[in-house]
Write a protein that holds these residues in place. Structure first.
Motif, short mmCIF file in Angstrom:
data_model
loop_
_atom_site.label_atom_id
_atom_site.label_comp_id
_atom_site.label_asym_id
_atom_site.label_seq_id
_atom_site.Cartn_x
_atom_site.Cartn_y
_atom_site.Cartn_z
N GLU A 23 0.82 -1.21 0.00
CA GLU A 23 0.00 0.00 0.00
C GLU A 23 0.86 1.26 0.00
OE1 GLU A 23 -2.54 -0.81 3.33
OE2 GLU A 23 -3.94 -1.97 2.11
N ILE A 24 1.97 1.24 0.74
CA ILE A 24 2.90 2.37 0.73
C ILE A 24 3.44 2.60 -0.68
CG2 ILE A 24 5.20 3.12 1.49
CD1 ILE A 24 4.51 1.79 4.22
N ALA A 25 3.73 1.51 -1.37
CA ALA A 25 4.24 1.60 -2.74
C ALA A 25 3.16 2.07 -3.71
CB ALA A 25 4.79 0.24 -3.18
N GLY A 26 1.90 2.01 -3.28
CA GLY A 26 0.80 2.42 -4.14
C GLY A 26 0.50 1.44 -5.24
N ILE A 42 9.10 1.28 -4.19
CA ILE A 42 9.08 2.37 -3.21
C ILE A 42 10.22 3.35 -3.49
CG2 ILE A 42 9.40 2.93 -0.76
CD1 ILE A 42 7.85 0.28 -0.18
N ALA A 43 11.40 2.84 -3.80
CA ALA A 43 12.55 3.71 -4.11
C ALA A 43 12.27 4.53 -5.35
CB ALA A 43 13.80 2.86 -4.30
N ASN A 44 11.68 3.91 -6.36
CA ASN A 44 11.35 4.62 -7.59
C ASN A 44 10.34 5.73 -7.32
OD1 ASN A 44 11.50 4.94 -10.49
ND2 ASN A 44 9.45 4.07 -10.55
N LYS A 45 9.35 5.43 -6.48
CA LYS A 45 8.34 6.42 -6.13
C LYS A 45 8.98 7.58 -5.36
CE LYS A 45 3.72 6.65 -4.20
NZ LYS A 45 2.62 5.87 -3.65
N ALA A 46 9.89 7.28 -4.45
CA ALA A 46 10.58 8.30 -3.66
C ALA A 46 11.44 9.20 -4.54
CB ALA A 46 11.43 7.66 -2.58
N ASP A 47 11.95 8.64 -5.63
CA ASP A 47 12.76 9.40 -6.56
C ASP A 47 11.93 10.17 -7.58
OD1 ASP A 47 15.12 8.59 -5.38
OD2 ASP A 47 15.45 6.94 -6.78
N ASP A 75 6.29 4.43 -10.33
CA ASP A 75 6.11 3.02 -9.98
C ASP A 75 6.41 2.10 -11.15
OD1 ASP A 75 5.40 3.61 -7.35
OD2 ASP A 75 3.29 3.81 -7.89
N MET A 76 7.55 2.37 -11.82
CA MET A 76 8.01 1.55 -12.93
C MET A 76 7.00 1.44 -14.04
SD MET A 76 10.07 -1.49 -11.10
CE MET A 76 10.17 -1.36 -9.35
#
Length: 76
Positions: A16-19, A62-67, A71-72
Motif C-alpha cells: 500500500e505504501i508503494a501504491g 518504493i525507491a522509484n516512487k521516492a525518486d 512506480d516503474m
C-alpha cells in the motif's frame, strides 16, 4: 496473532505504501497473485526466498516512487 498473519499484514502495508495493487506486485515479482493474496491474509506462510523476491520488488517500487518515478510505469 500468528507469524503468517503478521507477515501478511506487513507485506500488505508495504504494498500500500508503494501504491501498488496486488496484481502489480505479483507481476513485478513474478509470483502468483493468488498466492500473494493468501500470504497477505495470513492463510499461508511463505518461504524466506519467496519473501525476498517480493520484498525486492516492493523496495524497488518504493525507491522509484521516492525518486519521483511512476512506480516503474505501473499505475495504482
Amino acid at each position: 496473532m500468528t507469524t503468517a498473519a503478521s507477515t501478511g499484514q506487513a507485506l500488505r502495508r508495504l504494498r500500500e505504501i508503494a501504491g501498488l495493487t496486488l496484481d502489480q506486485v505479483a507481476e513485478l515479482a513474478d509470483v502468483s497473485p493468488t498466492y500473494l493474496s493468501r500470504v497477505e491474509t495470513g492463510q499461508c506462510n511463505p518461504s524466506i526466498k519467496w519473501l525476498g523476491v517480493v520484498s525486492k520488488a516492493l523496495a524497488a517500487s518504493i525507491a522509484n516512487k521516492a525518486d519521483g518515478g511512476s512506480d516503474m510505469g505501473l499505475t495504482a
